[in-house]
Design a protein around this motif. Structure first.
Motif, PDB file in Angstrom:
ATOM      1  N   UNK A  31      97.697  28.417  81.205  1.00 43.42           N
ATOM      2  CA  UNK A  31      98.148  28.765  79.858  1.00 43.42           C
ATOM      3  C   UNK A  31      97.132  29.652  79.140  1.00 43.42           C
ATOM      4  N   UNK A  32      95.855  29.505  79.466  1.00 41.96           N
ATOM      5  CA  UNK A  32      94.836  30.350  78.843  1.00 41.96           C
ATOM      6  C   UNK A  32      94.961  31.813  79.263  1.00 41.96           C
ATOM      7  N   UNK A  33      95.708  32.071  80.323  1.00 38.09           N
ATOM      8  CA  UNK A  33      95.905  33.441  80.797  1.00 38.09           C
ATOM      9  C   UNK A  33      97.255  34.020  80.401  1.00 38.09           C
ATOM     10  N   UNK A  34      98.012  33.293  79.590  1.00 38.41           N
ATOM     11  CA  UNK A  34      99.314  33.801  79.158  1.00 38.41           C
ATOM     12  C   UNK A  34      99.149  35.078  78.331  1.00 38.41           C
ATOM     13  N   UNK A  35      99.975  36.075  78.583  1.00 37.31           N
ATOM     14  CA  UNK A  35      99.929  37.273  77.731  1.00 37.31           C
ATOM     15  C   UNK A  35     100.458  36.949  76.342  1.00 37.31           C
ATOM     16  N   UNK A  36      99.666  37.254  75.325  1.00 36.68           N
ATOM     17  CA  UNK A  36     100.045  36.926  73.951  1.00 36.68           C
ATOM     18  C   UNK A  36     100.874  38.067  73.369  1.00 36.68           C
ATOM     19  N   UNK A  37     102.148  37.795  72.999  1.00 32.91           N
ATOM     20  CA  UNK A  37     102.998  38.860  72.466  1.00 32.91           C
ATOM     21  C   UNK A  37     102.681  39.242  71.027  1.00 32.91           C
ATOM     22  N   UNK A  38     101.800  38.506  70.356  1.00 32.75           N
ATOM     23  CA  UNK A  38     101.499  38.767  68.948  1.00 32.75           C
ATOM     24  C   UNK A  38     100.534  39.949  68.828  1.00 32.75           C
ATOM     25  N   UNK A  39     100.811  40.815  67.892  1.00 32.34           N
ATOM     26  CA  UNK A  39      99.997  42.020  67.715  1.00 32.34           C
ATOM     27  C   UNK A  39      98.797  41.785  66.814  1.00 32.34           C
ATOM     28  N   UNK A  40      98.894  40.802  65.919  1.00 37.07           N
ATOM     29  CA  UNK A  40      97.787  40.519  65.008  1.00 37.07           C
ATOM     30  C   UNK A  40      96.891  39.440  65.598  1.00 37.07           C
ATOM     31  N   UNK A  41      95.680  39.372  65.076  1.00 40.78           N
ATOM     32  CA  UNK A  41      94.734  38.362  65.560  1.00 40.78           C
ATOM     33  C   UNK A  41      95.263  36.968  65.221  1.00 40.78           C
ATOM     34  N   UNK A  42      95.502  36.130  66.223  1.00 37.80           N
ATOM     35  CA  UNK A  42      96.159  34.842  65.964  1.00 37.80           C
ATOM     36  C   UNK A  42      95.215  33.818  65.361  1.00 37.80           C
ATOM     37  N   UNK A  43      95.764  32.990  64.477  1.00 40.48           N
ATOM     38  CA  UNK A  43      95.001  31.859  63.936  1.00 40.48           C
ATOM     39  C   UNK A  43      94.941  30.722  64.945  1.00 40.48           C
ATOM     40  N   UNK A  44      96.010  30.555  65.714  1.00 37.56           N
ATOM     41  CA  UNK A  44      96.073  29.530  66.755  1.00 37.56           C
ATOM     42  C   UNK A  44      96.265  30.223  68.093  1.00 37.56           C
ATOM     43  N   UNK A  93     104.932  26.214  66.078  1.00 35.84           N
ATOM     44  CA  UNK A  93     105.221  26.163  67.508  1.00 35.84           C
ATOM     45  C   UNK A  93     106.510  26.916  67.822  1.00 35.84           C
ATOM     46  N   UNK A  94     107.539  26.714  67.015  1.00 31.89           N
ATOM     47  CA  UNK A  94     108.811  27.401  67.236  1.00 31.89           C
ATOM     48  C   UNK A  94     108.651  28.913  67.108  1.00 31.89           C
ATOM     49  N   UNK A  95     107.970  29.346  66.060  1.00 30.68           N
ATOM     50  CA  UNK A  95     107.828  30.779  65.820  1.00 30.68           C
ATOM     51  C   UNK A  95     107.078  31.463  66.953  1.00 30.68           C
ATOM     52  N   UNK A  96     106.032  30.833  67.454  1.00 31.74           N
ATOM     53  CA  UNK A  96     105.218  31.470  68.484  1.00 31.74           C
ATOM     54  C   UNK A  96     105.898  31.416  69.846  1.00 31.74           C
ATOM     55  N   UNK A  97     106.452  30.261  70.213  1.00 34.29           N
ATOM     56  CA  UNK A  97     107.094  30.139  71.533  1.00 34.29           C
ATOM     57  C   UNK A  97     108.362  30.974  71.627  1.00 34.29           C
ATOM     58  N   UNK A  98     108.978  31.288  70.503  1.00 34.41           N
ATOM     59  CA  UNK A  98     110.167  32.127  70.529  1.00 34.41           C
ATOM     60  C   UNK A  98     109.864  33.506  71.115  1.00 34.41           C
ATOM     61  N   UNK A  99     108.604  33.940  71.028  1.00 32.64           N
ATOM     62  CA  UNK A  99     108.208  35.248  71.545  1.00 32.64           C
ATOM     63  C   UNK A  99     107.762  35.202  73.003  1.00 32.64           C
ATOM     64  N   UNK A 100     107.660  34.003  73.569  1.00 28.46           N
ATOM     65  CA  UNK A 100     107.105  33.841  74.920  1.00 28.46           C
ATOM     66  C   UNK A 100     108.216  33.864  75.959  1.00 28.46           C
ATOM     67  N   UNK A 101     108.216  34.881  76.801  1.00 28.27           N
ATOM     68  CA  UNK A 101     109.205  34.949  77.875  1.00 28.27           C
ATOM     69  C   UNK A 101     108.926  33.863  78.904  1.00 28.27           C
ATOM     70  N   UNK A 102     109.952  33.115  79.326  1.00 32.02           N
ATOM     71  CA  UNK A 102     109.711  32.031  80.289  1.00 32.02           C
ATOM     72  C   UNK A 102     109.147  32.499  81.618  1.00 32.02           C
ATOM     73  N   UNK A 369     116.445  29.667  68.760  1.00 33.56           N
ATOM     74  CA  UNK A 369     115.511  30.683  68.302  1.00 33.56           C
ATOM     75  C   UNK A 369     116.192  32.039  68.202  1.00 33.56           C
ATOM     76  N   UNK A 370     115.391  33.083  68.113  1.00 37.46           N
ATOM     77  CA  UNK A 370     115.926  34.439  68.079  1.00 37.46           C
ATOM     78  C   UNK A 370     115.817  35.125  69.439  1.00 37.46           C
ATOM     79  N   UNK A 371     114.815  34.709  70.248  1.00 40.92           N
ATOM     80  CA  UNK A 371     114.604  35.358  71.546  1.00 40.92           C
ATOM     81  C   UNK A 371     114.564  34.333  72.689  1.00 40.92           C
ATOM     82  N   UNK A 372     113.410  33.681  72.848  1.00 37.75           N
ATOM     83  CA  UNK A 372     113.191  32.869  74.048  1.00 37.75           C
ATOM     84  C   UNK A 372     112.929  31.394  73.776  1.00 37.75           C
ATOM     85  N   UNK A 373     113.065  30.923  72.556  1.00 43.28           N
ATOM     86  CA  UNK A 373     112.592  29.585  72.210  1.00 43.28           C
ATOM     87  C   UNK A 373     113.148  28.497  73.114  1.00 43.28           C
TER      88      UNK A 373
END
Length: 450
Positions: A31-44, A93-102, A369-373
């Motif tokens: 999980x530490x190697x997952x590509x992060x889809x967020x463009x801004x510096x994440x708080x979590x 959790x919902x907002x962030x995982x919605x962007x994560x492709x399975x 969700x909107x994408x992948x949740x």
């Protein structure tokens, strides 16, 4: 409960890479190697979010809300067991995982599988000259008449005009006729892709799954077993192109041409027929008929397939089914091929039904969700199930605690209770507490009268 003076040696000596703590660490590293889809510096960190979802399914919390409500009581254990530095709220959790492709979660499945291979834990699951039996089937994990996303399949009732929105996945697991445990693999979503106007289908998902599986496991000897939707020319060509053997269910109404060819073989005395008693129960009797080298259908006559017809007679019931395979059938292997064909049901019984009925809350609606949740949650749930199945197969401490508690549901409830009430440094300590007892500390009360 009194703690024994010493632990049984078989329980005290856990397998280094195949116990709960080692497996959780393996998942965390991936999980530490997952590509992060967020463009801004994440708080979590994304790893903390994914690991929090994994912890929820690992602990069998019934919902995101139930998981969040108990966080203050057990955040220490979430940090020590699952290495979560920042625990997200359910909304985050919902907002962030919605962007994560399975598909980005697949390496975690592969890493756990590698641990099994490294520990030679899968050798007992081979059949027919060292092959693994891979059972595949599709299932629905989200369904709603109101909620939907662009990825949802649309099913409209022709009589009422009512539309239901669904998300499905192609599930697969290594199974064995004599082994209760299954080894689930990364799933393949069945959903609309971006911009698609037509529904996705089980056949397309099976193709995608098998191509990814062969890329990840290029040298694994595998026999694929599937239900009656699978035996068609293009699918068999695909299996052969990927160097995958097969045992597929067939039914007379769907393959009239094949049954005509079987009748011709019987008339020409090309069919082999024999019967035998069951090796474990003399009250059960098995009857076989097989023909090698038949065309599957009129439009797909090459390559040839081998046909097995089977009947079982017992005091309780009489049953029958048929399979086609590319394995040459003989009197010596017909019984084993029959057992392997019947094991296809384990993807439904031991996988999907376990997720629905033994505390995983597979049918709980986490929202599309909107994408992948929804797909991300379903995939992480399957990953938690994989870790549990590996423990059940390989960890004597897990099996002993399960036996002591008596049922899976009570085991999960007891684990959550200890996780919530006590600071325990590892999953091993939780299982040992369940097995040997745990003394609750006496609260310190100040009786100073002043």
């Amino acid at each position: 409960m009194k703690r024994p003076e010493s632990k049984p040696p078989s329980i005290a000596r856990l397998r280094k890479h195949l116990n709960a703590d080692a497996l959780i660490d393996t998942v965390r590293r991936k999980f530490e190697k997952l590509p992060d889809p967020r463009s801004v510096c994440p708080r979590i960190e994304l790893a903390d979010v994914a690991m929090s979802a994994f912890a929820m399914f690992s602990l069998k919390d019934p919902s995101l809300l139930a998981f969040e409500k108990s966080l203050t009581a057990r955040d220490h254990n979430l940090r020590s067991h699952y290495k979560i530095d920042n625990i997200p709220s359910d909304t985050t959790m919902r907002e962030i995982l919605d962007e994560v492709s399975p598909c980005t979660l697949r390496p975690a499945f592969r890493a756990v599988f590698s641990q099994l291979q490294r520990g030679k834990a899968l050798e007992s699951m081979t059949v027919l000259d060292g092959h693994y039996l891979l059972a595949m089937d599709a299932t629905t994990y989200f369904s709603s008449a109101k909620l939907s996303s662009d990825a949802c399949l649309q099913k409209t009732d022709s009589r009422t005009g009512k539309t239901t929105y669904q998300l499905q996945m192609m599930g697969a697991a290594l199974v064995h006729p004599k082994v209760k445990e299954v080894i689930p693999l990364a799933t393949e979503p069945i959903c609309k892709e971006d911009g698609a106007t037509k529904n996705d289908c089980e056949r397309n998902a099976a193709k995608r799954f098998l191509e990814k599986f062969r890329t990840e496991h290029p040298h694994l000897k595998v026999i694929v077993t599937e239900d009656g939707l699978s035996p068609n020319g293009p699918h068999i060509d695909l299996l052969k192109s990927l160097d995958l053997r097969f045992i597929l269910s067939v039914k007379p109404d769907d393959h009239v041409f094949l049954w005509d060819k079987v009748d011709e073989a019987v008339d020409r005395e090309r069919a082999v027929e024999f019967d035998c008693p069951d090796p474990d129960d003399p009250k059960i009797h098995h009857y076989f008929r097989f023909v090698n080298g038949l065309p599957l259908n009129k439009s797909h006559q090459d390559p040839r397939i081998n046909f097995l017809e089977y009947w079982q007679d017992s005091p309780k019931r009489t049953m029958s089914f048929s399979r086609v395979t590319d394995l040459p059938i003989t009197r010596h292997n017909a019984y084993t091929i029959m057992r392997c064909g019947r094991a296809e049901r384990r993807i439904e019984n031991e996988t999907f039904n376990t997720l629905k009925n033994q505390g995983y809350h597979f049918e709980h609606n986490y929202g599309p969700g909107k994408k992948h949740l929804s797909a991300a949650f379903a995939t992480i749930m399957m990953l938690a199930f994989l870790v549990d199945q590996v423990q059940q197969l390989c960890c004597p401490l897990f099996r002993a605690a399960w036996k002591e508690i008596g049922s899976k549901r009570l085991l999960w409830e007891s684990m959550r209770g200890l996780f919530r009430e006590f600071e325990l440094r590892s999953m091993r300590m939780i299982f040992e507490a369940l097995l040997y007892g745990h003394k609750k500390p006496v609260p310190q009360i100040n009786y100073d009268s002043s």
